[in-house]
Design a protein around this motif. Structure first.
Motif, PDB file in Angstrom:
ATOM      1  N   GLY A   1       0.844  -1.194   0.000  1.00 60.14           N
ATOM      2  CA  GLY A   1       0.000   0.000   0.000  1.00 60.14           C
ATOM      3  C   GLY A   1       0.872   1.234   0.000  1.00 60.14           C
ATOM      4  O   GLY A   1       2.090   1.150  -0.143  1.00 60.14           O
ATOM      5  N   GLY A   2       0.260   2.377   0.193  1.00 61.74           N
ATOM      6  CA  GLY A   2       1.057   3.588   0.168  1.00 61.74           C
ATOM      7  C   GLY A   2       0.335   4.769   0.761  1.00 61.74           C
ATOM      8  O   GLY A   2      -0.806   4.668   1.215  1.00 61.74           O
ATOM      9  N   ALA A   3       1.035   5.880   0.778  1.00 65.25           N
ATOM     10  CA  ALA A   3       0.470   7.132   1.266  1.00 65.25           C
ATOM     11  C   ALA A   3       1.108   8.271   0.482  1.00 65.25           C
ATOM     12  O   ALA A   3       2.256   8.173   0.050  1.00 65.25           O
ATOM     13  N   ILE A   4       0.330   9.326   0.293  1.00 68.19           N
ATOM     14  CA  ILE A   4       0.798  10.485  -0.474  1.00 68.19           C
ATOM     15  C   ILE A   4       0.931  11.664   0.486  1.00 68.19           C
ATOM     16  O   ILE A   4      -0.075  12.108   1.053  1.00 68.19           O
ATOM     17  N   LEU A   5       2.162  12.116   0.691  1.00 65.52           N
ATOM     18  CA  LEU A   5       2.416  13.207   1.635  1.00 65.52           C
ATOM     19  C   LEU A   5       2.737  14.467   0.843  1.00 65.52           C
ATOM     20  O   LEU A   5       3.807  14.587   0.249  1.00 65.52           O
ATOM     21  N   LEU A   6       1.771  15.372   0.811  1.00 64.93           N
ATOM     22  CA  LEU A   6       1.973  16.610   0.065  1.00 64.93           C
ATOM     23  C   LEU A   6       2.369  17.690   1.057  1.00 64.93           C
ATOM     24  O   LEU A   6       1.512  18.229   1.761  1.00 64.93           O
TER      25      LEU A   6
ATOM     26  N   ARG B   1      -9.252   6.856  -0.280  1.00 66.60           N
ATOM     27  CA  ARG B   1      -8.630   5.668  -0.851  1.00 66.60           C
ATOM     28  C   ARG B   1      -7.343   5.985  -1.603  1.00 66.60           C
ATOM     29  O   ARG B   1      -6.785   5.116  -2.275  1.00 66.60           O
ATOM     30  N   GLY B   2      -6.880   7.234  -1.505  1.00 65.70           N
ATOM     31  CA  GLY B   2      -5.672   7.638  -2.230  1.00 65.70           C
ATOM     32  C   GLY B   2      -4.465   6.847  -1.762  1.00 65.70           C
ATOM     33  O   GLY B   2      -4.362   6.512  -0.586  1.00 65.70           O
ATOM     34  N   GLY B   3      -3.565   6.547  -2.666  1.00 70.82           N
ATOM     35  CA  GLY B   3      -2.326   5.866  -2.276  1.00 70.82           C
ATOM     36  C   GLY B   3      -2.409   4.359  -2.263  1.00 70.82           C
ATOM     37  O   GLY B   3      -1.514   3.700  -1.762  1.00 70.82           O
ATOM     38  N   GLU B   4      -3.482   3.799  -2.836  1.00 65.45           N
ATOM     39  CA  GLU B   4      -3.579   2.321  -2.880  1.00 65.45           C
ATOM     40  C   GLU B   4      -2.715   1.786  -4.035  1.00 65.45           C
ATOM     41  O   GLU B   4      -3.218   1.182  -4.989  1.00 65.45           O
ATOM     42  N   PHE B   5      -1.410   2.012  -3.898  1.00 66.78           N
ATOM     43  CA  PHE B   5      -0.501   1.663  -5.002  1.00 66.78           C
ATOM     44  C   PHE B   5      -0.419   0.155  -5.249  1.00 66.78           C
ATOM     45  O   PHE B   5      -0.036  -0.284  -6.319  1.00 66.78           O
ATOM     46  N   GLY B   6      -0.736  -0.620  -4.233  1.00 68.23           N
ATOM     47  CA  GLY B   6      -0.632  -2.079  -4.363  1.00 68.23           C
ATOM     48  C   GLY B   6      -1.538  -2.646  -5.438  1.00 68.23           C
ATOM     49  O   GLY B   6      -1.273  -3.726  -5.964  1.00 68.23           O
ATOM     50  N   HIS B   7      -2.588  -1.882  -5.782  1.00 64.84           N
ATOM     51  CA  HIS B   7      -3.516  -2.429  -6.766  1.00 64.84           C
ATOM     52  C   HIS B   7      -3.508  -1.638  -8.073  1.00 64.84           C
ATOM     53  O   HIS B   7      -4.478  -1.636  -8.828  1.00 64.84           O
ATOM     54  N   MET B   8      -2.377  -0.973  -8.336  1.00 63.41           N
ATOM     55  CA  MET B   8      -2.159  -0.420  -9.674  1.00 63.41           C
ATOM     56  C   MET B   8      -1.772  -1.609 -10.563  1.00 63.41           C
ATOM     57  O   MET B   8      -1.054  -2.515 -10.130  1.00 63.41           O
ATOM     58  N   ARG B   9      -2.228  -1.577 -11.807  1.00 61.42           N
ATOM     59  CA  ARG B   9      -1.895  -2.667 -12.734  1.00 61.42           C
ATOM     60  C   ARG B   9      -0.430  -2.550 -13.152  1.00 61.42           C
ATOM     61  O   ARG B   9       0.000  -1.541 -13.678  1.00 61.42           O
ATOM     62  N   LEU B  10       0.326  -3.626 -12.918  1.00 59.29           N
ATOM     63  CA  LEU B  10       1.745  -3.634 -13.280  1.00 59.29           C
ATOM     64  C   LEU B  10       1.973  -4.491 -14.524  1.00 59.29           C
ATOM     65  O   LEU B  10       2.745  -4.148 -15.407  1.00 59.29           O
ATOM     66  N   VAL B  11       1.275  -5.623 -14.603  1.00 58.40           N
ATOM     67  CA  VAL B  11       1.424  -6.551 -15.726  1.00 58.40           C
ATOM     68  C   VAL B  11       0.029  -6.907 -16.251  1.00 58.40           C
ATOM     69  O   VAL B  11      -0.739  -7.560 -15.543  1.00 58.40           O
ATOM     70  N   PRO B  12      -0.339  -6.450 -17.464  1.00 57.20           N
ATOM     71  CA  PRO B  12      -1.664  -6.786 -17.994  1.00 57.20           C
ATOM     72  C   PRO B  12      -1.861  -8.307 -18.025  1.00 57.20           C
ATOM     73  O   PRO B  12      -0.965  -9.032 -18.450  1.00 57.20           O
ATOM     74  N   ASN B  13      -2.992  -8.737 -17.504  1.00 62.10           N
ATOM     75  CA  ASN B  13      -3.303 -10.169 -17.452  1.00 62.10           C
ATOM     76  C   ASN B  13      -2.256 -10.990 -16.700  1.00 62.10           C
ATOM     77  O   ASN B  13      -2.019 -12.147 -17.029  1.00 62.10           O
ATOM     78  N   GLY B  14      -1.638 -10.363 -15.714  1.00 58.98           N
ATOM     79  CA  GLY B  14      -0.543 -11.026 -15.000  1.00 58.98           C
ATOM     80  C   GLY B  14      -1.022 -11.922 -13.877  1.00 58.98           C
ATOM     81  O   GLY B  14      -2.130 -12.463 -13.910  1.00 58.98           O
ATOM     82  N   ARG B  15      -0.166 -12.049 -12.868  1.00 61.38           N
ATOM     83  CA  ARG B  15      -0.461 -12.937 -11.727  1.00 61.38           C
ATOM     84  C   ARG B  15      -1.775 -12.531 -11.063  1.00 61.38           C
ATOM     85  O   ARG B  15      -2.069 -11.348 -10.949  1.00 61.38           O
ATOM     86  N   PRO B  16      -2.525 -13.502 -10.581  1.00 55.56           N
ATOM     87  CA  PRO B  16      -3.740 -13.147  -9.840  1.00 55.56           C
ATOM     88  C   PRO B  16      -3.391 -12.433  -8.535  1.00 55.56           C
ATOM     89  O   PRO B  16      -2.396 -12.774  -7.895  1.00 55.56           O
ATOM     90  N   CYS B  17      -4.200 -11.431  -8.201  1.00 57.45           N
ATOM     91  CA  CYS B  17      -3.981 -10.686  -6.960  1.00 57.45           C
ATOM     92  C   CYS B  17      -5.087 -11.088  -5.974  1.00 57.45           C
ATOM     93  O   CYS B  17      -6.160 -11.510  -6.385  1.00 57.45           O
ATOM     94  N   LEU B  18      -4.817 -10.912  -4.696  1.00 58.51           N
ATOM     95  CA  LEU B  18      -5.824 -11.260  -3.681  1.00 58.51           C
ATOM     96  C   LEU B  18      -7.092 -10.417  -3.829  1.00 58.51           C
ATOM     97  O   LEU B  18      -8.149 -10.779  -3.327  1.00 58.51           O
TER      98      LEU B  18
END
Ligand SMILES: [Zn+2]
Length: 367
Positions: free
Chosen positions: A210-215, A226-243
């Motif tokens: 996850g993450g946080a945005i410190l301005l 919900r800002g900063g939910e970097f863990g669920h940005m798409r990194l690999v199209p059709n890649g590994r299944p995520c939880l």
């Protein structure tokens, strides 16, 4: 007509200012120095100092000067993760008074919460903490929260969805309680530790990502928290299944599980092997690092600011940091010279500490 301020409000405001003055001073201060520094009448300062001393907030040193009593108030933090829970107690300076790791898998059941509440009491006893001085208990969980609705919206890591926070609060209601997302709590801790005035993005690398945005001095949470939910940005199209049920998320590649659970190792064992020259560990790390760098390049490109790495992985990254930084700089469109990648101040207990710090900060503003 001038607003009417009662004597008690005036006294409380004066006392708070004096407390803050002592809190911010690196040196012990005499009553006269405080009166001069704040342009207060000596008699009012003496009155406030007597009150602060009686409340255990300040003490006098051998020379009669006043210094902060760091344990004047304390706060506790609890972090509930899928495979363990952590407890931390801190004083008014944010200094850790004690910490504990509970190797207990999470389960959303009254029995689990009651057991954690019991461990909390034992922990506070072991730290020798006076409950009357405990400001509250911050709870951090790897989950998206909706504070307005009082709801935990979703946590792929904890396998939870649409849970009323009251179902968790009620087991810890002996103290004031606040529940928040782990990366937000970590970001808060980082801001506290570094007095961050510049912008920074915090990336938490644990089993969940996850993450946080410190301005500057603000914590940007987005329009819905919900800002900063970097863990669920798409990194690999059709890649590994995520939880989370989708595919190719950052978390599917940068979860610490890729280095530990997948290999049947603890993180410590993995890094022992990696730093010991093990070839399999090196190959796994190379793949992990590639994905992590891709995620960092995206963050760097989006936010154009420093990135702080935290979570369970951060204590192992010291040696690898220069290479990571270099690679992110190389792969980003713009120059990497002014890019700083650093590890968080509180290490793997940052979320636990950060969520406790909210009570300290709040007290400093409202005392
Ligand atoms: Zn996901």
């Amino acid at each position: 007509m001038e607003p009417i301020i009662s004597d008690s409000v005036r006294r409380q405001t004066g006392r708070r200012q004096i407390y803050r003055y002592i809190y911010d001073s690196p040196q012990p201060m005499t009553a006269m120095e405080i009166a001069e520094g704040l342009s207060f009448a000596p008699v009012d300062v003496a009155d406030s100092l007597a009150g602060l001393a009686a409340d255990g907030m300040v003490v006098q040193d051998d020379t009669g000067a006043y210094v902060l009593e760091p344990r004047g108030r304390v706060a506790a933090g609890l972090c509930m993760l899928d495979d363990r829970a952590q407890l931390v107690a801190i004083d008014m300076r944010g200094t850790e008074l004690g910490s504990r790791e509970l190797p207990v898998p999470f389960s959303h059941t009254p029995a689990y919460y009651e057991m954690i509440a019991q461990c909390l009491e034992e922990f506070l006893d072991d730290c020798g903490l006076d409950r009357d001085r405990l400001l509250g208990l911050g709870i951090a969980m790897p989950a998206i929260m909706d504070q307005t609705e009082g709801k935990l919206v979703i946590s792929p890591t904890l396998e939870l969805q649409d849970v009323l926070l009251e179902e968790i609060y009620c087991h810890f209601s002996r103290y004031p309680v606040f529940i928040e997302n782990t990366p937000n709590a970590s970001g808060y801790a980082e801001r506290w530790a570094n007095g961050v005035q510049t912008n920074a993005v915090y990336l938490s690398l644990d089993r969940g990502v996850g993450g946080a945005i410190l301005l500057g001095n603000e914590h940007y949470m987005g329009d819905h928290g919900r800002g900063g939910e970097f863990g669920h940005m798409r990194l690999v199209p059709n890649g590994r299944p995520c939880l989370c049920g989708r595919k190719g998320c950052v978390e599917a590649y940068c979860s610490t599980s890729r280095l530990s659970d997948d290999l049947g190792l603890t993180l410590e064992e993995f890094f022992d092997r990696l730093y010991g020259g093990d070839e399999q560990a090196a190959a796994v790390w190379k793949e992990y690092q590639g994905h992590l760098v891709d995620a960092l390049v995206s963050l760097r490109t989006c936010f154009d600011c420093d990135i702080i790495l935290g979570g369970a992985l951060s204590p192992y990254l010291e040696e690898l940091l220069p290479e990571l930084r270099w690679e992110v700089g190389e792969k980003t469109l713009f120059s990497g010279e002014d890019f700083f990648l650093y590890l968080d101040h509180f290490g793997s207990r940052s979320a636990c500490t950060g969520t406790a710090l909210r009570f300290i900060d709040d007290f400093l503003l409202t005392y």
